[in-house]
Every structure is written in C-alpha cells, then in structure tokens.
Design a protein around this motif. Structure first.
Motif: not given
Lengths: 211, 211
Positions: B6-9, B171-177
């Motif tokens: 999955y692209w964002r996994s 990437y996940a840290a940025r996505r979750f701010a």
C-alpha cells in the motif's frame, strides 16, 4: 558477558532462551522494571542503554548490544552452532516471519509502556486494558497458528528462532489469561519447547530476581 | 516477483526502499488498506498472506514471504550487493538495533489496527490518539538520535538497514505532525537518504496506488 534483564520481561526471557540454546552463560544483572519508578528509566541504566529498556547484553570488551531481535541475530552469527535458523533463505524468511509477528505485532502492544499509558494517561478501566491485550495476542496467534508446522517444534524437529519467540509469548498469554484453546499447534510447539533444558533454564521463575 | 503493498504503509515503503537499493524491481499489486473495510482482511488476500497485512512478496515460483523485517533479511542474503549491513557482527547488531527500535517499538503502536482500536473500540478523541502517536515516535526517536552517527547516513557513508527503516518512520512522523526539531541527527540522516534515487523511487507519492 553481562545480561541486563528482568525475570518476567518477554524480551529478556526470549534472549535468555537464545543464550541457553547457544550454551552461552552470561552474568545476570537484574533491572527492576517497576521498583523506583522503573530502574530501566534511571540515569545509571541509560548510560548502558540509551533507550532505557531491557534486555541489553554487555560484551566482555565493554561494548553493549541492545534490542533482543538484533542481539539474537548477533548470537546466531557469532555462535552458529546449534543454528536457530535453517540454511535455505526462503525457509529462514518463514521462521523470521513468525518471529516478527510476535516481536513486532504482538509483544510491543502489551509491553509495559503502552499498558501504563492506557491505564494512567487515558484512564482506561482494567476490562478495556484486558480486551486490548487479548485482541493483539489472539490476532497474532491466529496468524502464527496458520504458519507453523503441524507437528514437532514451530518448524521442524529442533528448537529454532520461532520457538525462542513463541514460548515467552505463550507465558505472557497465560499471565494475562488469554485463552489458548483456539491454537492447538501453538500449544503443542510451546509444550515441546518448554520441556527442553535450555527453555527451562531461561524460565522467569528460575531467574535470580524472580519474585 | 510480486510486491503486495500500500502506497502509504510504513512497512511497505520500507520494503520498497530495500528492493530499490538492491536493484530488484517487482510487479506491484496494490492492496487498499481502507477501501471495502480493508482489502488486506479479505479472503482473497488472506490466501496469499494468512496474517492479512501488507507487505507480502511473492517469489517467481509462487512462494510468498511475509513480514518486512524477515523479507529484508531475505533480500540481504539473496542479493548481497550492495550490502545493507556492515561485515562486523557488533556493527551489524548496532544497525539492527536501530531498525528494531523503529520496527518494534515505534511503528507497531501507530499502525492502523491500534489506532482503529483507540478510536472505535475505546472511543478516544483525536487529541488523545494524537498524543499516543507522538509519545511513541518521540520516545523511540530519542533513542535513535542517541545511537546513530553524527554525520552521513545513520551509520557510515552509505545507506543501510537503519536508513531503510528511518525514512518511512520520518515520513509517518511528518504525516502525524510530530515535531522533528529535537532530532537533528535524524533529520540530517533522513534528508541525505531522501535525496538518494532508491529512496526517491520508493516514496509513497510515486507508487501506482498513490492518492
């Protein structure tokens, strides 16, 4: 060699089994995870392991290894006999896959930190905490049950990496009163491994800091 | 070779980086983690991966490997060049230790399952879910920050296993701010890796199922 661990910690137990299977006997240094707000979070222990978690393995030259998955791979490389992994790369990936289900998708979710957070920070009652624990153990064990062999240890006729991860996870499941009836293959493999001298020597009840 | 992901996994992204660094280009088969209640939980996908999670890697002979940590070790064994791990066992354990902090102590806690459980089963508001995510990323990153090198990639002058794990976690840290200011070494290593062609090819925004 010094092993910093805690008798009932799943990942310390896992590492003790791997060491015992390899015939390596380290000096044990107990780190109490509850007393004094958790000795693993104290300044003295953080100088050994900056993450402030158990287990850690200090080599005789003073270098310290952390994280049980990394330490167990180290043991497999430095003490290749008896092997915890088969020789074929696909077979190795299958064994490591089961270890990763337990090491990544089950155990971290019922580790002491997340449970403390649910109880203290989110104020969840014990029945919700219990359901949380049971969910991740049951979902992960359903996958493990589908992937391991139908007889013998998890994979084949001798204990290996998957058994090293499985036995402490079964111990934790019993401690949290998670039903194991749906998982006959897991129960069989765990019972077989639990009778092995290396797994017996590594059992929480037989450690110097057992309560 | 077929990569189910999955692209964002985070773990699919991690595996795509490892494949790209090794120069292996699989056919991509997107598995939508949200649509239809989660295609990964469906019967069709469970025939490929009984755990019902991404990623999975189907080899050309039809055998399927699961769990990104296990698959990446497989790639390292079957495609040794360029190596993701150094040669020295203690150095390997240090790199694998950082990978394990991310793969065991950070990512599983903000994976889709636990967040769904907090939201739907426990009815927690978004601010509590956000604080949960931030806590595990910040605690884990504090340990990673203490353990990686002060210049270059996480360890040394070329990308390795720790970078393979770090970049998707950033990437996940940025996505979750989640604020990254406290982690200058992580920001430096991630920025260096993000400029590497293999990491760029593996970026979620460049996948066929990106939204």
């Amino acid at each position: 060699m010094k092993l910093y661990g805690y008798w009932r910690s799943t990942s310390s137990y896992r590492l003790r089994i791997a060491l015992a299977l390899k015939g390596v006997v380290p000096e044990q240094v107990p780190v109490h995870l509850v007393r004094n707000g958790g000795e693993q979070r104290g300044e003295a222990y953080r100088r050994i392991n900056p993450q402030g978690r158990v287990p850690s393995l200090a080599l005789d030259d003073g270098r310290v290894l952390i994280q049980s998955p990394a330490i167990i791979e180290y043991l497999e490389e430095v003490y290749p006999d008896p092997p915890l992994l088969p020789a074929d790369p696909v077979a190795r990936a299958r064994v490591r896959g089961v270890a990763a289900i337990i090491g990544c998708d089950i155990h971290p979710l019922h580790n002491v930190g997340p449970l403390d957070h649910l109880r203290r920070d989110l104020g969840r009652p014990e029945e919700e905490v219990g359901a949380w624990i049971e969910r991740w153990i049951a979902e992960g064990f359903a996958a493990v049950e589908a992937l391991i062999d139908g007889e013998g240890y998890c994979f084949g006729s001798g204990p290996g990496l998957a058994d090293v991860y499985l036995v402490p996870q079964v111990y934790a499941a019993r401690r949290f009163a998670v039903p194991l009836e749906p998982f006959p293959k897991i129960r069989r493999a765990a019972a077989l491994a639990e009778a092995h001298p290396a797994f017996q020597a590594a059992h929480p009840s037989r450690q110097p800091d057992a309560e």
